[in-house]
Write a protein that holds these residues in place. Structure first.
Motif, mmCIF file in Angstrom:
data_model
loop_
_atom_site.group_PDB
_atom_site.id
_atom_site.type_symbol
_atom_site.label_atom_id
_atom_site.label_comp_id
_atom_site.label_asym_id
_atom_site.label_seq_id
_atom_site.Cartn_x
_atom_site.Cartn_y
_atom_site.Cartn_z
ATOM 1 N N CYS A 9 0.822 -1.220 0.140
ATOM 2 C CA CYS A 9 -0.017 0.047 0.029
ATOM 3 C C CYS A 9 0.998 1.187 -0.060
ATOM 4 O O CYS A 9 1.708 1.461 0.726
ATOM 5 C CB CYS A 9 -1.077 0.001 1.172
ATOM 6 S SG CYS A 9 -2.015 1.143 1.107
ATOM 7 N N CYS A 11 0.492 3.897 1.589
ATOM 8 C CA CYS A 11 0.415 4.761 2.547
ATOM 9 C C CYS A 11 1.469 4.475 3.559
ATOM 10 O O CYS A 11 1.741 4.912 4.584
ATOM 11 C CB CYS A 11 -1.043 4.683 3.044
ATOM 12 S SG CYS A 11 -1.265 3.269 4.210
ATOM 13 N N CYS A 20 -5.516 -2.756 2.686
ATOM 14 C CA CYS A 20 -5.283 -1.541 3.425
ATOM 15 C C CYS A 20 -6.113 -0.408 2.821
ATOM 16 O O CYS A 20 -7.422 -0.696 2.967
ATOM 17 C CB CYS A 20 -3.722 -1.200 3.187
ATOM 18 S SG CYS A 20 -3.269 0.061 4.478
ATOM 19 N N CYS A 21 -5.592 0.409 2.037
ATOM 20 C CA CYS A 21 -6.375 1.651 1.536
ATOM 21 C C CYS A 21 -7.403 1.131 0.577
ATOM 22 O O CYS A 21 -8.590 1.866 0.354
ATOM 23 C CB CYS A 21 -5.739 2.861 1.163
ATOM 24 S SG CYS A 21 -4.581 3.642 2.477
HETATM 25 ZN ZN LIG Z 1 -2.849 1.971 3.067
#
Ligand SMILES: [Zn+2]
Length: 133
Positions: A9, A11, A20-21
């Motif tokens: 991810c 992030c 995740c996102c």
């Molecule tokens: Zn993420």
């Protein structure tokens, strides 16, 4: 088996994008907290996903349209601090690094988020202009 880096991810939370996102981008699934929403917005910047940015922007401050600057390379996100102001308001302080045309830049912001109808929204933020790191 080594982790494939292109699955990671953007992030930086250390999970795969899909778990995740990716759970919150274009799925209609609300992020559970302000930090997760903020991370998903960073990942949307990385992926050039303007619809997610607009969808998670509070109506009071949301621009009518959003043009993502082409050629920006996002290098990483660091969440510095977060705290809940009350049950439906939170602040997240972060540093996001990027590069455009060989020039590095660094965004250090404390963002405000509000929860309405079970969804967190980005409202606005304060930039840290004097920074030692
Ligand atoms: Zn993420």
């Amino acid at each position: 088996m080594p982790t494939l880096s292109h699955d990671a991810c953007p992030c930086g939370r250390g999970a795969h994008f899909a778990t995740c996102c990716g759970r919150y981008i274009g799925t209609g699934m609300p992020a559970p907290d302000a930090e997760s929403l903020m991370r998903s917005r960073y990942s949307a910047f990385v992926r050039g996903d303007a619809p997610h940015l607009l969808a998670t922007w509070h109506a009071s401050t949301r621009p009518a349209t959003l043009e993502l600057e082409p050629g920006v390379k996002w290098l990483g996100l660091e969440v510095r601090a977060q705290h809940a102001t009350d049950a439906d308001h939170a602040e997240v302080e972060f540093v996001a690094r990027s590069r455009l045309g060989g020039r590095a830049s660094r965004l250090h912001e404390r963002s405000r988020f509000v929860r309405e109808g079970g969804h967190w929204y980005y409202v606005d933020g304060d930039l840290f202009t004097k920074d030692k790191t």
